[in-house]
Design a protein around this motif. Structure first.
Motif, PDB file in Angstrom:
ATOM      1  N   LEU A  10      44.116  34.050  43.112  1.00  0.00           N
ATOM      2  CA  LEU A  10      44.533  35.463  42.695  1.00  0.00           C
ATOM      3  C   LEU A  10      43.048  35.900  41.984  1.00  0.00           C
ATOM      4  CD1 LEU A  10      46.611  37.798  42.423  1.00  0.00           C
ATOM      5  CD2 LEU A  10      47.257  36.685  40.459  1.00  0.00           C
ATOM      6  N   LEU A  11      42.689  35.118  41.125  1.00  0.00           N
ATOM      7  CA  LEU A  11      41.496  35.635  40.369  1.00  0.00           C
ATOM      8  C   LEU A  11      40.254  35.743  41.053  1.00  0.00           C
ATOM      9  CD1 LEU A  11      41.827  33.481  37.159  1.00  0.00           C
ATOM     10  CD2 LEU A  11      41.977  36.012  37.424  1.00  0.00           C
ATOM     11  N   LEU A  12      40.061  35.166  42.141  1.00  0.00           N
ATOM     12  CA  LEU A  12      39.139  34.963  43.246  1.00  0.00           C
ATOM     13  C   LEU A  12      39.268  36.533  43.949  1.00  0.00           C
ATOM     14  CD1 LEU A  12      36.613  33.869  44.222  1.00  0.00           C
ATOM     15  CD2 LEU A  12      38.026  32.835  45.984  1.00  0.00           C
ATOM     16  N   VAL A  13      40.382  37.003  44.399  1.00  0.00           N
ATOM     17  CA  VAL A  13      40.725  38.028  45.094  1.00  0.00           C
ATOM     18  C   VAL A  13      40.514  39.298  44.325  1.00  0.00           C
ATOM     19  CG1 VAL A  13      42.385  39.273  46.043  1.00  0.00           C
ATOM     20  CG2 VAL A  13      42.268  37.010  46.769  1.00  0.00           C
ATOM     21  N   VAL A  14      40.858  39.361  42.919  1.00  0.00           N
ATOM     22  CA  VAL A  14      40.611  40.187  42.149  1.00  0.00           C
ATOM     23  C   VAL A  14      38.916  40.678  41.761  1.00  0.00           C
ATOM     24  CG1 VAL A  14      41.091  40.995  39.617  1.00  0.00           C
ATOM     25  CG2 VAL A  14      42.866  40.255  40.900  1.00  0.00           C
ATOM     26  N   ILE A  15      38.304  39.387  41.550  1.00  0.00           N
ATOM     27  CA  ILE A  15      37.074  39.608  41.185  1.00  0.00           C
ATOM     28  C   ILE A  15      36.144  40.134  42.519  1.00  0.00           C
ATOM     29  CG2 ILE A  15      35.033  38.196  41.072  1.00  0.00           C
ATOM     30  CD1 ILE A  15      36.593  36.166  38.939  1.00  0.00           C
ATOM     31  N   VAL A  16      36.673  39.714  43.679  1.00  0.00           N
ATOM     32  CA  VAL A  16      35.873  40.136  45.031  1.00  0.00           C
ATOM     33  C   VAL A  16      36.361  41.746  45.075  1.00  0.00           C
ATOM     34  CG1 VAL A  16      36.078  39.908  47.196  1.00  0.00           C
ATOM     35  CG2 VAL A  16      35.895  37.944  46.091  1.00  0.00           C
ATOM     36  N   LEU A  17      37.579  42.088  44.765  1.00  0.00           N
ATOM     37  CA  LEU A  17      37.964  43.402  45.109  1.00  0.00           C
ATOM     38  C   LEU A  17      37.256  44.377  44.132  1.00  0.00           C
ATOM     39  CD1 LEU A  17      41.699  43.079  46.106  1.00  0.00           C
ATOM     40  CD2 LEU A  17      39.834  43.880  47.430  1.00  0.00           C
ATOM     41  N   LEU A  18      37.385  43.894  42.815  1.00  0.00           N
ATOM     42  CA  LEU A  18      36.801  44.984  41.753  1.00  0.00           C
ATOM     43  C   LEU A  18      35.233  44.859  41.577  1.00  0.00           C
ATOM     44  CD1 LEU A  18      39.407  44.164  38.946  1.00  0.00           C
ATOM     45  CD2 LEU A  18      39.110  46.449  40.555  1.00  0.00           C
ATOM     46  N   LYS A  22      28.795  44.269  43.171  1.00  0.00           N
ATOM     47  CA  LYS A  22      28.044  43.351  42.287  1.00  0.00           C
ATOM     48  C   LYS A  22      27.806  42.035  43.033  1.00  0.00           C
ATOM     49  CE  LYS A  22      28.312  46.255  37.927  1.00  0.00           C
ATOM     50  NZ  LYS A  22      28.529  45.908  36.607  1.00  0.00           N
ATOM     51  N   LEU A  23      28.641  41.864  43.767  1.00  0.00           N
ATOM     52  CA  LEU A  23      28.694  40.481  44.191  1.00  0.00           C
ATOM     53  C   LEU A  23      27.730  39.945  44.873  1.00  0.00           C
ATOM     54  CD1 LEU A  23      30.809  38.084  44.493  1.00  0.00           C
ATOM     55  CD2 LEU A  23      31.523  38.865  46.714  1.00  0.00           C
ATOM     56  N   PRO A  24      26.699  40.689  45.818  1.00  0.00           N
ATOM     57  CA  PRO A  24      25.584  40.120  46.199  1.00  0.00           C
ATOM     58  C   PRO A  24      24.447  39.779  45.006  1.00  0.00           C
ATOM     59  CG  PRO A  24      26.151  42.033  47.379  1.00  0.00           C
ATOM     60  CD  PRO A  24      27.093  41.934  46.525  1.00  0.00           C
ATOM     61  N   GLY A  25      24.468  40.634  44.005  1.00  0.00           N
ATOM     62  CA  GLY A  25      23.468  40.487  43.086  1.00  0.00           C
ATOM     63  C   GLY A  25      23.644  39.225  42.268  1.00  0.00           C
TER      64      GLY A  25
END
Length: 90
Positions: A10-18, A22-25
């Motif tokens: 659940l935390l991983l999904v929230v981090i990815v969606l929000l 910024k994920l590639p950086g």
């Protein structure tokens, strides 16, 4: 209720969606940090494997004792003292 694996997903999904922008950086920064850590640990390990060079030492050439020290001192600041001219205190 929820186990640790469900909470982690659940935390991983929230981090990815929000944080999708910024994920590639973040991934690039993590990769760079990992390479730096590996390089530094390799350098430290290689440094430990190097032979220790002998340190230069001083040798006494004569057994004559050193001359005794004198009690006189030189004034490093001259007539005005080391911090400048003195002011009268009165």
């Amino acid at each position: 209720m929820f186990g640790m694996s469900e909470i982690a997903i659940l935390l991983l999904v929230v981090i990815v969606l929000l944080g999708i922008k910024k994920l590639p950086g973040l991934v690039r920064s993590a990769g760079t940090s990992s390479r730096i850590l590996k390089r530094e640990s390799r350098e430290i390990r290689d440094e430990d494997d190097r032979p220790i060079e002998p340190v230069a030492t001083y040798q006494v050439k004569s057994e004559e004792p050193l001359p005794p020290r004198t009690a006189e001192r030189t004034d490093p600041g001259g007539p005005t003292g080391p911090t400048g001219p003195t002011r009268p205190t009165g």
